[in-house]
Design an enzyme around this catalytic site. Sequence first.
Site, PDB file in Angstrom:
ATOM      1  N   HIS A  87       0.839  -1.202   0.000  1.00  0.00           N
ATOM      2  CA  HIS A  87       0.000   0.000   0.000  1.00  0.00           C
ATOM      3  C   HIS A  87       0.872   1.249   0.000  1.00  0.00           C
ATOM      4  CE1 HIS A  87      -2.755   2.995   2.141  1.00  0.00           C
ATOM      5  NE2 HIS A  87      -3.310   2.767   0.967  1.00  0.00           N
ATOM      6  N   HIS A 111      -7.710   8.207  -4.689  1.00  0.00           N
ATOM      7  CA  HIS A 111      -8.236   6.849  -4.857  1.00  0.00           C
ATOM      8  C   HIS A 111      -9.398   6.822  -5.834  1.00  0.00           C
ATOM      9  CE1 HIS A 111      -6.186   6.584  -0.928  1.00  0.00           C
ATOM     10  NE2 HIS A 111      -6.004   5.309  -1.224  1.00  0.00           N
ATOM     11  N   ARG A 189     -17.582  17.044  20.220  1.00  0.00           N
ATOM     12  CA  ARG A 189     -17.893  17.095  21.659  1.00  0.00           C
ATOM     13  C   ARG A 189     -19.316  17.603  21.819  1.00  0.00           C
ATOM     14  NH1 ARG A 189     -19.285  15.975  26.172  1.00  0.00           N
ATOM     15  NH2 ARG A 189     -18.380  16.811  28.101  1.00  0.00           N
ATOM     16  N   TYR A 372     -13.704  22.470  33.695  1.00  0.00           N
ATOM     17  CA  TYR A 372     -13.063  23.451  32.826  1.00  0.00           C
ATOM     18  C   TYR A 372     -12.485  24.648  33.578  1.00  0.00           C
ATOM     19  CZ  TYR A 372     -15.677  20.567  29.613  1.00  0.00           C
ATOM     20  OH  TYR A 372     -16.183  19.488  28.950  1.00  0.00           O
TER      21      TYR A 372
END
Length: 378
Positions: A87, A111, A189, A372
Amino acid sequence: TAQVRALQRDPEPPKTDGRKLGMVAAFSASAIAGLAIHQSVECKEKAAQKERVYTLEEISKHTSAETRIWVTYTDSVYDITDFIIDHPGGDRILLAAGKAIDPFWRLYQMHVTRGNAIKILEPMKIGTIDPKDLANASKVDESDPYSKDPVANRHPALIYHSNKPCNAELPRDLILDNWITPNPLWFIRHHHPVPIIDGAKYTLKVHGLGTKALNISIEDLRTRFTPHEVTTTIQCGGNRREEFNRLEETSGISWGSGAMSTATFKGALLRDVLTFTGLMTPQSAEKDGVKHVIFEGMDEMQASIPIEKALSVYGDVLLAYEMNGETLPPEHGFPLRVVVPGTVGVRNVKWVKAIRTSDEEAEGPWQRGISYKGLSPA
């Protein structure tokens, strides 16, 4: 004599045994028929072997040289184990092991454009995907609040920590592939299902202290305000949490190092929009008692930033409607999100429905809770 010459010219053919001739003909016909039957059976066996049907669960187990490495393309299954050494992209192809290779080809489009990748793949075909699995994949459970999530657009290369809500990160091997992260590979998220929003009917509400309340459409943002572009990296506050877990268990998703991505966002400056509503300068904001700008998302999440960041003449806070030259994808905030460079990811609110100026910061665990927060080791 004339009779002798005639006999020499036309000799009498030898006599044959009719029964023997019939037996030979019958044997030949039987052999030919037998050969044809054998070839037909052999072809059918090969066809059956080639068109063997596999379930997605079975395919997902073939991810190593020991189990053989399989991939799928459209509805077909391929064993690429012996091809990996040849490959051109090296073992990068292993990211698709046990999964669909189509999404990777959309990223590496040579591809498809060169047209030879499918020709190389074709001899490795070992069967097809079970039609029942393909049918089940298209079914929608209307009672599921996550049923309308853009699942089909989620790239299989991402590492999924959860699907409902979706939380996924970029594999370490792909982080340095591009300075600008392709949209399909952006980390995800979410706290709730992805909102379904009609962009044509969408309006942003801007209100609060020191402003004249107004509703703004996406078209207004595109045409009334000078567009700006900002290239920034957004990172979840929990990025690399798995490393902390090696020392002591933490709460939250065990992110690796891929909960961060980079994009060029385009939109209107938040400063310009606030100025348009009457909040002209930091001085006037101070006079009106404005200390924070709160962003409210359609998924009911909210966060805020200091007014100094929002109104600074050097400010680069965007109300973004484009991402990497494309309309903002639903996964990442369509039709509008806030982009706050240099600030933890949770402040970059997606699907923003309202902006409110206030003398207090946003409420909720994402702003006022322990999550956070940057705590000094001292």
